[in-house]
Design a protein around this motif. Structure first.
Motif, PDB file in Angstrom:
ATOM      1  N   MET B   1       0.931  -1.321  -0.285  1.00  0.00           N
ATOM      2  CA  MET B   1      -0.555  -0.465   0.132  1.00  0.00           C
ATOM      3  C   MET B   1       0.967   1.283   0.268  1.00  0.00           C
ATOM      4  O   MET B   1       1.964   1.395   0.756  1.00  0.00           O
ATOM      5  N   ARG B   2       0.519   2.012  -0.747  1.00  0.00           N
ATOM      6  CA  ARG B   2       0.779   3.253  -1.102  1.00  0.00           C
ATOM      7  C   ARG B   2       1.291   4.513   0.403  1.00  0.00           C
ATOM      8  O   ARG B   2      -0.014   3.983   0.314  1.00  0.00           O
ATOM      9  N   LEU B   3       1.887   4.613   1.007  1.00  0.00           N
ATOM     10  CA  LEU B   3       2.085   5.625   2.288  1.00  0.00           C
ATOM     11  C   LEU B   3       1.075   7.118   2.463  1.00  0.00           C
ATOM     12  O   LEU B   3      -0.136   6.612   3.222  1.00  0.00           O
ATOM     13  N   LEU B   6      -2.538   4.694   2.844  1.00  0.00           N
ATOM     14  CA  LEU B   6      -2.842   4.415   4.423  1.00  0.00           C
ATOM     15  C   LEU B   6      -2.708   5.935   4.782  1.00  0.00           C
ATOM     16  O   LEU B   6      -3.853   6.112   5.833  1.00  0.00           O
ATOM     17  N   SER B   7      -1.669   6.868   4.684  1.00  0.00           N
ATOM     18  CA  SER B   7      -2.145   7.891   5.521  1.00  0.00           C
ATOM     19  C   SER B   7      -3.318   9.170   4.884  1.00  0.00           C
ATOM     20  O   SER B   7      -4.232   9.254   5.809  1.00  0.00           O
ATOM     21  N   ASN B  10      -6.314   6.839   7.105  1.00  0.00           N
ATOM     22  CA  ASN B  10      -6.160   7.113   8.768  1.00  0.00           C
ATOM     23  C   ASN B  10      -6.745   8.816   8.900  1.00  0.00           C
ATOM     24  O   ASN B  10      -7.564   8.440   9.463  1.00  0.00           O
ATOM     25  N   ARG B  13     -10.296   8.442   8.590  1.00  0.00           N
ATOM     26  CA  ARG B  13     -11.208   7.960   9.758  1.00  0.00           C
ATOM     27  C   ARG B  13     -10.841   9.093  10.472  1.00  0.00           C
ATOM     28  O   ARG B  13     -12.206   9.330  11.533  1.00  0.00           O
ATOM     29  N   SER B  56     -15.551  -5.123   5.324  1.00  0.00           N
ATOM     30  CA  SER B  56     -14.625  -5.581   3.618  1.00  0.00           C
ATOM     31  C   SER B  56     -15.124  -6.931   3.466  1.00  0.00           C
ATOM     32  O   SER B  56     -15.716  -7.819   3.875  1.00  0.00           O
ATOM     33  N   THR B  69     -11.468  -3.124   1.885  1.00  0.00           N
ATOM     34  CA  THR B  69     -11.045  -3.198   2.422  1.00  0.00           C
ATOM     35  C   THR B  69     -12.364  -1.706   3.267  1.00  0.00           C
ATOM     36  O   THR B  69     -12.092  -0.717   2.673  1.00  0.00           O
ATOM     37  N   PRO B  74     -15.574   4.984  13.352  1.00  0.00           N
ATOM     38  CA  PRO B  74     -15.324   4.144  14.680  1.00  0.00           C
ATOM     39  C   PRO B  74     -17.142   4.705  15.878  1.00  0.00           C
ATOM     40  O   PRO B  74     -17.421   5.732  15.500  1.00  0.00           O
TER      41      PRO B  74
END
Lengths: 107, 233
Positions: B1-3, B6-7, B10, B13, B56, B69, B74
């Motif tokens: 996964m490319r950073l 992912l960033s 996050n 989220r 997922s 995914t 939350p």
């Protein structure tokens, strides 16, 4: 501390930003009574530190050692675990289920 | 996964926005689709389905296998009433993974001493709920027994389509509550979503036991598939 998906993915990012090699393992398919649902994550760093889980502890060791190779060569791969694979991996799920785990490097 | 993916995942989220990471399993090609952008994606139907279920999943589309995914925010629990039951509820909610906030304008109740390990706001619901931005990933529990306090939060929760709304009080108390909400313009189908008396029927007696029944009821509302009759709602 119990790790939630929040902390697992945040940890993946933090480790990578700190310059470490990082792999992310994700349960992509399950059959039977698999211990962790599809989408569960395990993040592993180049030193073998890990957070999260893809099973109830049955196959994490195998995933962590495979992750070391993924971190080196950068090639994502799909691992399959289950009762039928004991000879291949010498690990299996004692619950009798089967799982497939996708392991990729964080680039 | 490319950073960067992912960033962004996050960050989404943290901002309480849903997103889907699409991975083509054969090639490893990935893209991140924010909830707001789903309609424009070629896989939009599958993405919307998976997002609604909050799960997922792997799908097949035009001969290729993709893994989706799913990331949904939350779960939050807003409890109205800094009372004995919510004292018991706070540690249980934490263990269940709910991000809990307690609201009660009565300063004698809403003290950090009584609630050492949870966010407590000694304010009226109307004053603080707008900033908390209730959404469909939020559960709201009403525990004060006082309509002046509870109703403000109930109205906000109904408008925000919170996935769980529970209210403490007898059937008689609840009947009056329903009357007030009908007068405020809410439809019967909306009001039928309120769990009252609050909590699963496990014969709870003590505040701790009631708290267990509430946690169980919230988990049930979160995880169980809606009944056919409710599916279209």
């Amino acid at each position: 501390m119990l790790a939630s998906d929040d902390t697992i993915l945040a940890q993946a990012e933090a480790w990578r930003r700190a310059g470490k090699g990082v792999a992310l393992a994700t349960v992509i398919e399950t059959w039977g009574s698999a211990p962790r649902p599809v989408g569960s994550h395990l993040v592993i760093d180049e030193d073998g530190l890990f957070l999260g889980s893809v099973s109830g502890g049955c196959v994490e060791g195998a995933v962590v050692s495979e992750a070391a190779d993924v971190i080196v060569d950068g090639k994502a791969r799909t691992l399959e675990f289950g009762v039928a694979d004991e000879t291949a991996w010498r690990v299996g799920l004692s619950c009798g289920g089967r799982i497939r785990v996708y392991v990729e490097r964080v680039d | 996964m490319r950073l960067d993916l992912l960033s962004t995942l996050n960050a989404e989220r943290a901002a309480r926005r849903a997103a889907v990471l699409v991975t083509e399993l054969e090639t490893g090609a990935q893209r991140l689709v924010k909830a707001a952008d789903i309609a424009a994606d070629p896989l939009h139907e599958a993405l919307a389905d998976a997002l609604r279920m909050g799960r997922s999943t792997q799908i097949h589309f035009e001969g290729s296998a993709y893994f989706l995914t799913i990331q949904v925010p939350p779960v939050r629990l807003i409890a109205i009433g800094a009372v004995h039951i919510t004292q018991a509820l706070a540690p249980m909610a934490k263990l269940a993974g709910f991000d809990m906030t307690i609201i009660d304008p009565r300063t004698a109740f809403a003290t950090p001493e009584r609630f050492p390990d949870v966010k407590v706001l000694a304010e009226w619901p109307d004053d603080v709920l707008p900033a908390l931005r209730l959404d469909r990933y939020t559960a709201v529990g009403l525990f004060t027994h006082d309509p002046k306090i509870d109703d403000q939060a109930l109205i906000a929760a109904l408008r925000a389509d919170c996935f769980y709304i529970g209210a403490l009080g007898s059937r008689k108390t609840h009947a009056k509550r329903v009357e007030r909400m009908e007068a405020a313009g809410f439809a019967q189908e909306q009001l039928a979503r309120i769990h009252a008396p609050i909590g699963l029927d496990i014969g709870s007696v003590t505040p701790s036991e009631i708290a267990v029944s509430v946690v169980g009821e919230i988990i049930s509302a979160l995880r169980k598939k809606p009944k056919r009759s409710e599916a279209g709602a």
